[in-house]
Design a protein around this motif. Structure first.
Motif, PDB file in Angstrom:
ATOM      1  N   SER A   1       0.854  -1.190   0.000  1.00 57.82           N
ATOM      2  CA  SER A   1       0.000   0.000   0.000  1.00 57.82           C
ATOM      3  C   SER A   1       0.882   1.230   0.000  1.00 57.82           C
ATOM      4  O   SER A   1       1.780   1.366   0.831  1.00 57.82           O
TER       5      SER A   1
ATOM      6  N   HIS B   1     -14.863  -7.974  -4.747  1.00 60.41           N
ATOM      7  CA  HIS B   1     -14.195  -6.663  -4.803  1.00 60.41           C
ATOM      8  C   HIS B   1     -12.758  -6.747  -4.303  1.00 60.41           C
ATOM      9  O   HIS B   1     -11.893  -6.015  -4.788  1.00 60.41           O
ATOM     10  N   GLY B   2     -12.493  -7.660  -3.362  1.00 56.97           N
ATOM     11  CA  GLY B   2     -11.117  -7.850  -2.901  1.00 56.97           C
ATOM     12  C   GLY B   2     -10.241  -8.439  -3.993  1.00 56.97           C
ATOM     13  O   GLY B   2      -9.107  -8.011  -4.204  1.00 56.97           O
TER      14      GLY B   2
ATOM     15  N   ALA C   1      -9.678  -5.794  -6.591  1.00 53.49           N
ATOM     16  CA  ALA C   1      -8.710  -4.795  -6.115  1.00 53.49           C
ATOM     17  C   ALA C   1      -7.288  -5.327  -6.264  1.00 53.49           C
ATOM     18  O   ALA C   1      -6.390  -4.621  -6.723  1.00 53.49           O
TER      19      ALA C   1
ATOM     20  N   THR D   1      -5.658   0.494  -1.345  1.00 52.53           N
ATOM     21  CA  THR D   1      -7.085   0.201  -1.205  1.00 52.53           C
ATOM     22  C   THR D   1      -7.632   1.044  -0.072  1.00 52.53           C
ATOM     23  O   THR D   1      -7.032   1.090   1.006  1.00 52.53           O
ATOM     24  N   LEU D   2      -8.744   1.695  -0.296  1.00 50.61           N
ATOM     25  CA  LEU D   2      -9.363   2.472   0.790  1.00 50.61           C
ATOM     26  C   LEU D   2     -10.797   2.006   0.999  1.00 50.61           C
ATOM     27  O   LEU D   2     -11.609   2.023   0.064  1.00 50.61           O
ATOM     28  N   GLY D   3     -11.047   1.582   2.243  1.00 51.43           N
ATOM     29  CA  GLY D   3     -12.398   1.183   2.610  1.00 51.43           C
ATOM     30  C   GLY D   3     -13.033   2.189   3.541  1.00 51.43           C
ATOM     31  O   GLY D   3     -14.242   2.160   3.784  1.00 51.43           O
ATOM     32  N   SER D   4     -12.183   3.069   4.061  1.00 49.69           N
ATOM     33  CA  SER D   4     -12.681   4.109   4.960  1.00 49.69           C
ATOM     34  C   SER D   4     -13.066   5.317   4.106  1.00 49.69           C
ATOM     35  O   SER D   4     -12.232   6.149   3.754  1.00 49.69           O
TER      36      SER D   4
ATOM     37  N   ARG E   1     -19.068   7.573   2.234  1.00 48.20           N
ATOM     38  CA  ARG E   1     -19.813   7.044   1.081  1.00 48.20           C
ATOM     39  C   ARG E   1     -20.935   7.973   0.637  1.00 48.20           C
ATOM     40  O   ARG E   1     -21.229   8.078  -0.554  1.00 48.20           O
TER      41      ARG E   1
ATOM     42  N   MET F   1     -18.066  -0.036  -2.796  1.00 45.48           N
ATOM     43  CA  MET F   1     -17.324  -1.086  -2.100  1.00 45.48           C
ATOM     44  C   MET F   1     -15.956  -0.591  -1.641  1.00 45.48           C
ATOM     45  O   MET F   1     -15.626  -0.649  -0.460  1.00 45.48           O
ATOM     46  N   LEU F   2     -15.146  -0.137  -2.572  1.00 43.64           N
ATOM     47  CA  LEU F   2     -13.775   0.278  -2.271  1.00 43.64           C
ATOM     48  C   LEU F   2     -13.375   1.408  -3.212  1.00 43.64           C
ATOM     49  O   LEU F   2     -13.911   1.534  -4.313  1.00 43.64           O
TER      50      LEU F   2
ATOM     51  N   LEU G   1      -9.750   2.664  -4.957  1.00 49.85           N
ATOM     52  CA  LEU G   1      -8.320   2.399  -5.151  1.00 49.85           C
ATOM     53  C   LEU G   1      -7.659   3.696  -5.582  1.00 49.85           C
ATOM     54  O   LEU G   1      -8.085   4.327  -6.553  1.00 49.85           O
TER      55      LEU G   1
END
Ligand SMILES: Cc1cc2nc3c(=O)[nH]c(=O)nc-3n(C[C@H](O)[C@H](O)[C@H](O)COP(=O)(O)O)c2cc1C
Length: 193
Positions: free
Chosen positions: A11, A101-102, A105, A121-124, A127, A143-144, A146
């Motif tokens: 990352s 999605h993983g 990614a 990858t950013l999930g935080s 939204r 979902m994510l 990038l």
């Protein structure tokens, strides 16, 4: 080669922002996701691509970076990603996206690394705000995100120490260290003849 690529695919959160990433590159990366595995082969993922400074700035405002680096609010202007790929789940196709999605990614990030780029990858994600900014229709679940660009930071893999901490850190030279558990700690059963 794959082992090296996976090791190098760390990352990355600081980039040469003025190194542009062409839309064609983003399209080629999503093509790798398109060819990746999908539960029941439903292929419910959709994508939004961005490599334009104004929209990039708006996407950036929706993201939270490196939660363990308490004193670092995220990349400074000039070190921000030059491109983004937003991964969406189309609820008109499926209500459950499993780990699609993983996998997508990882395909995209490995492809980016192979091209000399790096990503995160950013999930935080805020939204609600991102949905408004990108006019994302209600049936598409975010979902994510990038983040992608030319890497400006060095990342070193460490071994999780006796204290068990998995928190990444930065040293005085601004090198990012990311601890990984040792193989023996994660293989909890082996059957071989
Ligand atoms: C599903 C997922 C969500 C993540 N969300 C964020 C995020 O919101 N912000 C961030 O800075 N990093 C995020 N990361 C990156 C992780 O922090 C990173 O993968 C971890 O520190 C290990 O580093 P490595 O990717 O170099 O192995 C996320 C990674 C994954 C897989």
């Amino acid at each position: 080669m794959i082992a090296q690529l996976v090791k190098e695919n760390r990352s990355c959160r600081r980039f040469y922002e003025n190194h542009t990433v062409a839309l064609k590159i983003l399209q080629d990366l999503v093509d790798l996701a398109r060819l990746s595995a999908s539960g029941a082969n439903l292929q419910p993922l959709k994508y939004i691509l961005a490599c334009q400074p104004q929209i990039n700035a708006e996407i950036f405002s929706c993201l939270a970076w490196a939660a363990y680096l308490k004193d670092w609010p995220g990349p400074d202007p000039g070190e921000r990603p030059a491109a983004y790929i937003v991964i969406l789940g189309d609820t008109a196709i499926s209500k459950d996206f499993g780990c699609d999605h993983g996998i997508a990614a990882q395909s995209i990030l490995l492809g980016a690394r192979e091209k000399g780029l790096a990503g995160c990858t950013l999930g935080s994600i805020n939204r609600k705000a991102l949905r408004e900014i990108l006019n994302i229709e209600a049936h598409l679940q975010i979902m994510l995100v990038l983040a992608i660009g030319k890497p400006k930071e060095k990342v070193v893999i460490e071994t999780v120490g006796p204290d068990g901490s998995i928190r990444y850190w930065r040293d005085a030279e601004s090198v990012h260290h990311v601890p990984k558990r040792v193989l023996n700690d994660i293989i909890v059963g082996s059957y071989a003849s």
